[in-house]
Design a protein around this motif. Sequence first.
Motif, PDB file in Angstrom:
ATOM      1  N   MET A 175      20.338   1.878  -4.015  1.00 33.95           N
ATOM      2  CA  MET A 175      21.524   2.496  -4.628  1.00 33.95           C
ATOM      3  C   MET A 175      22.073   1.649  -5.769  1.00 33.95           C
ATOM      4  SD  MET A 175      22.233   5.473  -3.740  1.00 33.95           S
ATOM      5  CE  MET A 175      23.696   5.411  -4.771  1.00 33.95           C
ATOM      6  N   ALA A 176      21.985   0.329  -5.644  1.00 32.69           N
ATOM      7  CA  ALA A 176      22.478  -0.540  -6.719  1.00 32.69           C
ATOM      8  C   ALA A 176      21.672  -0.325  -7.998  1.00 32.69           C
ATOM      9  CB  ALA A 176      22.424  -2.004  -6.280  1.00 32.69           C
ATOM     10  N   VAL A 177      20.351  -0.195  -7.869  1.00 28.38           N
ATOM     11  CA  VAL A 177      19.513   0.059  -9.047  1.00 28.38           C
ATOM     12  C   VAL A 177      19.865   1.412  -9.656  1.00 28.38           C
ATOM     13  CG1 VAL A 177      17.160   0.364  -9.907  1.00 28.38           C
ATOM     14  CG2 VAL A 177      17.629  -1.358  -8.151  1.00 28.38           C
ATOM     15  N   ILE A 178      19.951   2.438  -8.824  1.00 29.98           N
ATOM     16  CA  ILE A 178      20.299   3.778  -9.312  1.00 29.98           C
ATOM     17  C   ILE A 178      21.628   3.745 -10.064  1.00 29.98           C
ATOM     18  CG2 ILE A 178      21.028   6.086  -8.546  1.00 29.98           C
ATOM     19  CD1 ILE A 178      18.916   5.757  -6.250  1.00 29.98           C
ATOM     20  N   SER A 179      22.605   3.071  -9.497  1.00 29.10           N
ATOM     21  CA  SER A 179      23.943   3.033 -10.103  1.00 29.10           C
ATOM     22  C   SER A 179      23.972   2.224 -11.389  1.00 29.10           C
ATOM     23  CB  SER A 179      24.943   2.473  -9.093  1.00 29.10           C
ATOM     24  OG  SER A 179      24.976   3.298  -7.951  1.00 29.10           O
ATOM     25  N   MET A 180      23.241   1.106 -11.424  1.00 17.36           N
ATOM     26  CA  MET A 180      23.182   0.314 -12.653  1.00 17.36           C
ATOM     27  C   MET A 180      22.611   1.150 -13.797  1.00 17.36           C
ATOM     28  SD  MET A 180      21.240  -3.307 -13.409  1.00 17.36           S
ATOM     29  CE  MET A 180      19.581  -2.671 -13.135  1.00 17.36           C
ATOM     30  N   PHE A 181      21.572   1.939 -13.497  1.00 14.52           N
ATOM     31  CA  PHE A 181      20.999   2.755 -14.564  1.00 14.52           C
ATOM     32  C   PHE A 181      21.872   3.944 -14.921  1.00 14.52           C
ATOM     33  CE2 PHE A 181      17.421   0.022 -14.041  1.00 14.52           C
ATOM     34  CZ  PHE A 181      17.061  -0.150 -15.369  1.00 14.52           C
ATOM     35  N   GLY A 182      22.744   4.369 -14.017  1.00 10.75           N
ATOM     36  CA  GLY A 182      23.739   5.360 -14.405  1.00 10.75           C
ATOM     37  C   GLY A 182      24.585   4.839 -15.560  1.00 10.75           C
ATOM     38  N   PHE A 183      24.995   3.580 -15.460  1.00  6.38           N
ATOM     39  CA  PHE A 183      25.755   2.933 -16.531  1.00  6.38           C
ATOM     40  C   PHE A 183      24.907   2.809 -17.796  1.00  6.38           C
ATOM     41  CE2 PHE A 183      26.830  -0.868 -18.933  1.00  6.38           C
ATOM     42  CZ  PHE A 183      28.196  -0.749 -19.118  1.00  6.38           C
ATOM     43  N   LEU A 184      23.702   2.270 -17.645  1.00  8.03           N
ATOM     44  CA  LEU A 184      22.854   2.028 -18.817  1.00  8.03           C
ATOM     45  C   LEU A 184      22.432   3.319 -19.508  1.00  8.03           C
ATOM     46  CD1 LEU A 184      20.666  -0.894 -17.461  1.00  8.03           C
ATOM     47  CD2 LEU A 184      22.269  -0.991 -19.389  1.00  8.03           C
ATOM     48  N   ASN A 185      22.123   4.362 -18.735  1.00  6.00           N
ATOM     49  CA  ASN A 185      21.746   5.641 -19.342  1.00  6.00           C
ATOM     50  C   ASN A 185      22.878   6.193 -20.187  1.00  6.00           C
ATOM     51  OD1 ASN A 185      19.933   6.835 -16.383  1.00  6.00           O
ATOM     52  ND2 ASN A 185      19.269   5.460 -17.986  1.00  6.00           N
ATOM     53  N   ARG A 186      24.097   6.138 -19.680  1.00  8.21           N
ATOM     54  CA  ARG A 186      25.254   6.641 -20.441  1.00  8.21           C
ATOM     55  C   ARG A 186      25.504   5.760 -21.667  1.00  8.21           C
ATOM     56  NH1 ARG A 186      23.732  10.073 -18.272  1.00  8.21           N
ATOM     57  NH2 ARG A 186      24.559  11.258 -16.542  1.00  8.21           N
TER      58      ARG A 186
END
Length: 197
Positions: free
Chosen positions: A153-164
């Motif tokens: 979940m931490a990886v998924i969430s970090m990329f949520g930030f980076l994708n945006r």
Amino acid sequence: MTRIKPLTVNELPNETQAALKFSQDLMGYVPNSVMTMAHWPELLGAFRNLVSVIYGESEIDNGLKRLIGAVVSAAAGCQYCKAHTTLGARDAGVDEAKVKAVWEYQTSDLFTDAERAALALAFAAGQVPNVATDEHFVELDIYYSERQKTEIMAVISMFGFLNRWNDTLTTELEDKPFQSASSLYSPEQWSPGQHRR
């Protein structure tokens, strides 16, 4: 052109030097996203700390973490992060054939059932609106501990930030990830889009 101009090396505040060295050591280059975050040194420092924890000592293999980031980014449509994560997977020792097949993780024999479960959650969670379900976690429970699910979940969430961050700013894609993704994927599988002009 990136919508917030990245700082040049000569413009960088002194307090950003540790983050730049960290990026260089981790990736072999300094991403343009880091040079943009450097406008706010405290943000860059906080983000560096998050990345160092997520890619530091952990129970989930860093190669799988890069593939999770690639699938999250594919779901979100961020070509910049797809290029970065697939290069990162290669650099973390993931076999090139597997990196090449990442978009077919559901059907490729190169992926284990455990990897498929993590990548399926990543793809569901990366979509807007988020389509992750209880069933995704029932499947994860077969293969992963609570700690390992937290890392996923931490990886998924970090990329949520980076994708945006990178899609909104149209961050310019650097040569190394551009060349890597261009050599791995057909134009139907990956193109730099707005990130390379």
